[in-house]
Design a protein around this motif. Structure first.
Motif, PDB file in Angstrom:
ATOM      1  N   HIS A   1      21.889   1.971   2.794  1.00  0.00           N
ATOM      2  CA  HIS A   1      23.100   2.693   2.385  1.00  0.00           C
ATOM      3  C   HIS A   1      23.274   2.800   0.872  1.00  0.00           C
ATOM      4  N   ALA A   2      22.515   2.049   0.106  1.00  0.00           N
ATOM      5  CA  ALA A   2      22.560   2.201  -1.356  1.00  0.00           C
ATOM      6  C   ALA A   2      21.149   2.541  -1.812  1.00  0.00           C
ATOM      7  N   PRO A   3      20.738   3.807  -1.575  1.00  0.00           N
ATOM      8  CA  PRO A   3      19.328   4.151  -1.796  1.00  0.00           C
ATOM      9  C   PRO A   3      18.870   4.019  -3.251  1.00  0.00           C
ATOM     10  N   ASP A   4      19.818   3.945  -4.205  1.00  0.00           N
ATOM     11  CA  ASP A   4      19.388   3.819  -5.617  1.00  0.00           C
ATOM     12  C   ASP A   4      18.951   2.401  -5.966  1.00  0.00           C
ATOM     13  N   THR A   5      19.211   1.477  -5.062  1.00  0.00           N
ATOM     14  CA  THR A   5      18.962   0.077  -5.383  1.00  0.00           C
ATOM     15  C   THR A   5      17.519  -0.306  -5.066  1.00  0.00           C
ATOM     16  N   SER A   6      16.985  -1.226  -5.834  1.00  0.00           N
ATOM     17  CA  SER A   6      15.646  -1.717  -5.483  1.00  0.00           C
ATOM     18  C   SER A   6      15.799  -2.856  -4.479  1.00  0.00           C
ATOM     19  N   ARG A   7      14.769  -3.015  -3.657  1.00  0.00           N
ATOM     20  CA  ARG A   7      14.835  -4.024  -2.585  1.00  0.00           C
ATOM     21  C   ARG A   7      13.643  -4.951  -2.692  1.00  0.00           C
ATOM     22  N   HIS A   8      13.747  -6.035  -1.980  1.00  0.00           N
ATOM     23  CA  HIS A   8      12.591  -6.911  -1.857  1.00  0.00           C
ATOM     24  C   HIS A   8      12.658  -7.646  -0.527  1.00  0.00           C
ATOM     25  N   VAL A   9      11.519  -8.164  -0.126  1.00  0.00           N
ATOM     26  CA  VAL A   9      11.485  -8.996   1.079  1.00  0.00           C
ATOM     27  C   VAL A   9      11.632 -10.439   0.630  1.00  0.00           C
ATOM     28  N   SER A  10      12.628 -11.086   1.169  1.00  0.00           N
ATOM     29  CA  SER A  10      12.894 -12.473   0.800  1.00  0.00           C
ATOM     30  C   SER A  10      12.337 -13.380   1.898  1.00  0.00           C
TER      31      SER A  10
ATOM     32  N   GLN B   1      10.208   6.014   5.920  1.00  0.00           N
ATOM     33  CA  GLN B   1      10.415   5.443   4.584  1.00  0.00           C
ATOM     34  C   GLN B   1      10.067   3.959   4.556  1.00  0.00           C
ATOM     35  N   CYS B   2      10.319   3.312   5.679  1.00  0.00           N
ATOM     36  CA  CYS B   2      10.138   1.872   5.733  1.00  0.00           C
ATOM     37  C   CYS B   2       8.896   1.516   6.563  1.00  0.00           C
ATOM     38  N   HIS B   3       8.755   2.192   7.692  1.00  0.00           N
ATOM     39  CA  HIS B   3       7.681   1.821   8.636  1.00  0.00           C
ATOM     40  C   HIS B   3       6.373   2.509   8.274  1.00  0.00           C
ATOM     41  N   ASN B   4       5.882   2.117   7.147  1.00  0.00           N
ATOM     42  CA  ASN B   4       4.690   2.737   6.618  1.00  0.00           C
ATOM     43  C   ASN B   4       4.154   1.773   5.574  1.00  0.00           C
TER      44      ASN B   4
ATOM     45  N   ALA C   1       7.896   1.544  -0.318  1.00  0.00           N
ATOM     46  CA  ALA C   1       8.364   0.805  -1.501  1.00  0.00           C
ATOM     47  C   ALA C   1       9.173  -0.422  -1.086  1.00  0.00           C
ATOM     48  N   PHE C   2       9.629  -0.436   0.155  1.00  0.00           N
ATOM     49  CA  PHE C   2      10.474  -1.534   0.627  1.00  0.00           C
ATOM     50  C   PHE C   2       9.724  -2.870   0.634  1.00  0.00           C
ATOM     51  N   PHE C   3       8.397  -2.809   0.742  1.00  0.00           N
ATOM     52  CA  PHE C   3       7.646  -4.061   0.875  1.00  0.00           C
ATOM     53  C   PHE C   3       6.809  -4.381  -0.359  1.00  0.00           C
ATOM     54  N   GLN C   4       7.014  -3.607  -1.418  1.00  0.00           N
ATOM     55  CA  GLN C   4       6.198  -3.845  -2.614  1.00  0.00           C
ATOM     56  C   GLN C   4       6.563  -5.175  -3.271  1.00  0.00           C
ATOM     57  N   GLN C   5       7.847  -5.503  -3.230  1.00  0.00           N
ATOM     58  CA  GLN C   5       8.295  -6.750  -3.839  1.00  0.00           C
ATOM     59  C   GLN C   5       8.543  -7.783  -2.748  1.00  0.00           C
ATOM     60  N   VAL C   6       7.798  -8.858  -2.797  1.00  0.00           N
ATOM     61  CA  VAL C   6       7.987  -9.937  -1.827  1.00  0.00           C
ATOM     62  C   VAL C   6       8.218 -11.217  -2.623  1.00  0.00           C
ATOM     63  N   GLN C   7       9.193 -11.980  -2.221  1.00  0.00           N
ATOM     64  CA  GLN C   7       9.520 -13.182  -2.990  1.00  0.00           C
ATOM     65  C   GLN C   7       9.813 -14.355  -2.064  1.00  0.00           C
TER      66      GLN C   7
END
Lengths: 373, 206
Positions: A186-195, A282-285, A289-295
């Motif tokens: 819902h906030a597509p401008d935000t960057s995400r990461h997998v925690s 966008q995600c299931h691929n 970009a959703f999975f580029q950052q993992v922490q």
């Protein structure tokens, strides 16, 4: 004292008086300590009647406030309630009874700007107002960095929204709600990461940051030195594997759970209707970009967290067994096995069919021979 | 072609099951490919692919119920169980035929009858398919359909990725099976004989 000295004395006296008065005025406003506010607001029964006849509680739990992010950063009561410049204890209420709303964007400028053009701000035109504290609460705001998706959602979106009512199009919506923070879509401008967080099977709980580090016999500063053997500041798959082995040697048997969360940047306030990401691809691929950052996220006692970069390939391994974004974090070796199986099947057909074609003359000859006999 | 040469080997419920299952497999493979490789295949939107995969999955489970009901209800299920006393020599004989005899025009050592319609290799293959692989694929598919609902079972099996691994490996196996199965169906007395039989129910006796 001659007239000249008398004149100098008066001038210097006036200067000193002005300075003292100025200091005195300043000390009046800075003198309001949190403890003074708590003299009244520490009383659990303190309340006032609102015009609608409802009771508004004015109690502040100082023990909770002490651990708020504002208090930890030395922000006092009157820094936010800035229209209280003096307390007059001769009055029943030592400050103006009606205080101006706290202007959070006075300090949080970027957050305020992002919020201005958001669906929540726009809702104000429909007769309701959603000030910052409607979501963030008043006095007990703590760090959210190390909070899980559940904690983040329960604290914010789920106060008003019931996502179950709106996402019928979304396959497995309950899985998405528990592993993906609302703002990720819902906030597509935000960057995400997998925690990634470690779940201990023996204790049947997620280990706190300190417990996790204790199991590895290290601390927040020493963690990367212990795990990141090639010193590139990223925990790659081999290093991750070694860390899991080390945990097992220390009797910490468990698995890593993953969640997709947003970076807590001002842009997270820029949520608008109809702008949510609805494309599953966008995600299931795997290129998402959703999975580029993992922490690996290790929480600290004050609610902040220490984060350590992890190579995204770890998501495609069996070390993160309970987090799988269909297609997006797939185990690549299975694809290779699949190719072998499919090409194996095709090869059997091609070889057998070719042999049948090549042996047509033999069968014809034998058939003729049989007929002659 | 005289009528007395025709044998009724595929009763109607079996034919219905076979073709519904076949169509279901094709759709499951197409949508399954897209679900796993969304970056490569774009037959549908991913949302549609997932929904079709789910619905068709249930159709395949339902029609498997028809297969089970028919074969166990009529006790014809014994067609699938090899005779253990002759199983190994039968398999060797059949393998020799597919690997050599078929090329030099030798007759198929297995003669199809309504009570013995599968050769030893088919019995072995279909027994594994129908009693192990297909149920495993259906169960893992069901778990993946509602991960939250079945999370206890999924955890028991070792986690989501383990369940997915089983489902994906079986998926690839079934892709390969479809290719080989289609080819083997052309090995009748004519290339289309087995296909026709699976529509009409009658296999021509040679």
């Amino acid at each position: 004292m001659n007239k000249k000295n008398q004149g100098n004395f008066l001038i210097w006296g006036a200067v000193v008086l002005v300075v003292l008065l100025a200091c005195g005025r300043a000390s009046l406003s800075y003198a309001i300590e949190n403890t003074e506010c708590m003299d009244c607001h520490g009383d659990e029964s303190l309340s006032r009647l609102q015009s609608e006849g409802m009771k508004e509680r004015l109690y502040v739990d100082f023990n909770k406030f002490k651990f708020s992010v504002h208090n930890l950063n030395s922000i006092g009561c009157v820094d936010c309630h800035a229209d209280i410049v003096a307390l007059n204890f001769d009055n029943e209420i030592p400050h103006p009874a009606a205080l101006a709303p706290v202007n959070c964007s006075g300090c949080h400028t970027e957050e305020g700007d992002a919020y201005k053009d958001s669906v929540h701000k726009k809702a104000g035109g429909k007769g309701i107002s959603i000030p910052c504290y409607a979501c963030h609460d008043y006095h007990y705001i703590t760090h959210l960095d190390s909070s899980s998706v559940y904690e983040r959602e329960n604290t914010f979106c789920l106060k008003c929204h019931n996502p179950g009512n709106y996402h019928d199009w979304l396959p497995q919506k309950d899985v998405h709600f528990s592993l993906v923070e609302c703002a990720v879509c819902h906030a597509p401008d935000t960057s995400r990461h997998v925690s990634l967080r470690f779940f201990d099977f023996v204790q049947a709980k997620f280990l706190e940051g300190e417990e996790f580090l204790q199991a590895l016999n290290t601390d927040y500063d020493g963690f990367m030195g212990l795990v990141d053997q090639n010193n590139d500041n990223v925990i790659d798959l081999d290093e991750f594997e070694n860390m899991v082995l080390l945990l097992r040697q220390k009797d910490a048997i468990g698995t890593f759970h993953g969640e997709v969360v947003v970076e807590l940047t001002p842009a997270v306030h820029h949520i608008n209707k109809g702008k949510a990401n609805r494309e599953c691809e966008q995600c299931h691929n795997p290129n998402s970009a959703f999975f580029q950052q993992v922490q690996i996220s290790l929480n600290k006692k004050d609610g902040s967290r220490a984060q350590y970069q992890v190579d995204r390939k770890v998501l495609e391994s069996y070390y993160v067994n309970h987090f799988y974004a269909l297609g997006g974090t797939r185990v690549r070796v299975l694809d290779k096995i699949g190719l072998v199986l499919i090409f194996g099947g095709i090869s059997v057909v091609v070889v057998h069919l070719s042999a049948r074609i090549l042996t047509v003359p033999t069968r014809r000859r034998r058939s003729k021979d049989r007929r002659h006999k | 072609m005289s009528h007395d040469k025709m044998m009724y080997v595929h009763p109607a419920p079996v034919r219905v099951w076979h073709w519904v299952n076949a169509a279901g497999f094709v759709l499951l493979i197409l949508t399954g490919l897209q679900i796993r490789f969304a970056e490569t295949f774009t037959f549908f939107t991913l949302e549609d692919a997932i929904n079709i995969h789910n619905y068709v999955g249930f159709v395949v489970i339902g029609i498997y119920g028809l297969w089970v009901s028919y074969y166990f209800g009529t006790m014809k299920i014994k067609l699938y169980f090899p005779d253990l006393r002759t199983f190994i020599p039968d398999v060797i004989r059949q393998a020799k035929y597919y690997g050599y005899g078929i090329f030099i025009g030798e007759p198929n050592p297995h003669v199809m009858t309504p009570d013995n319609k599968f050769n030893a290799m088919q019995k072995k293959a279909y027994l594994g398919l129908m009693f192990v692989f297909l149920p495993a694929q259906m169960i893992t598919g069901l778990f993946l359909w509602r991960v939250k609902k079945f999370e206890d079972y999924i955890s028991l099996l070792g986690g989501l990725k383990i369940v997915d691994t089983v489902h994906v490996l079986l998926f690839f196996f079934f892709c390969a099976f479809m290719i080989v199965h289609f080819y083997l169906a052309t090995l009748g007395h004519s290339a289309t004989a087995h296909f026709k039989a699976m529509f009409t129910g009658y296999e021509e006796h040679h």
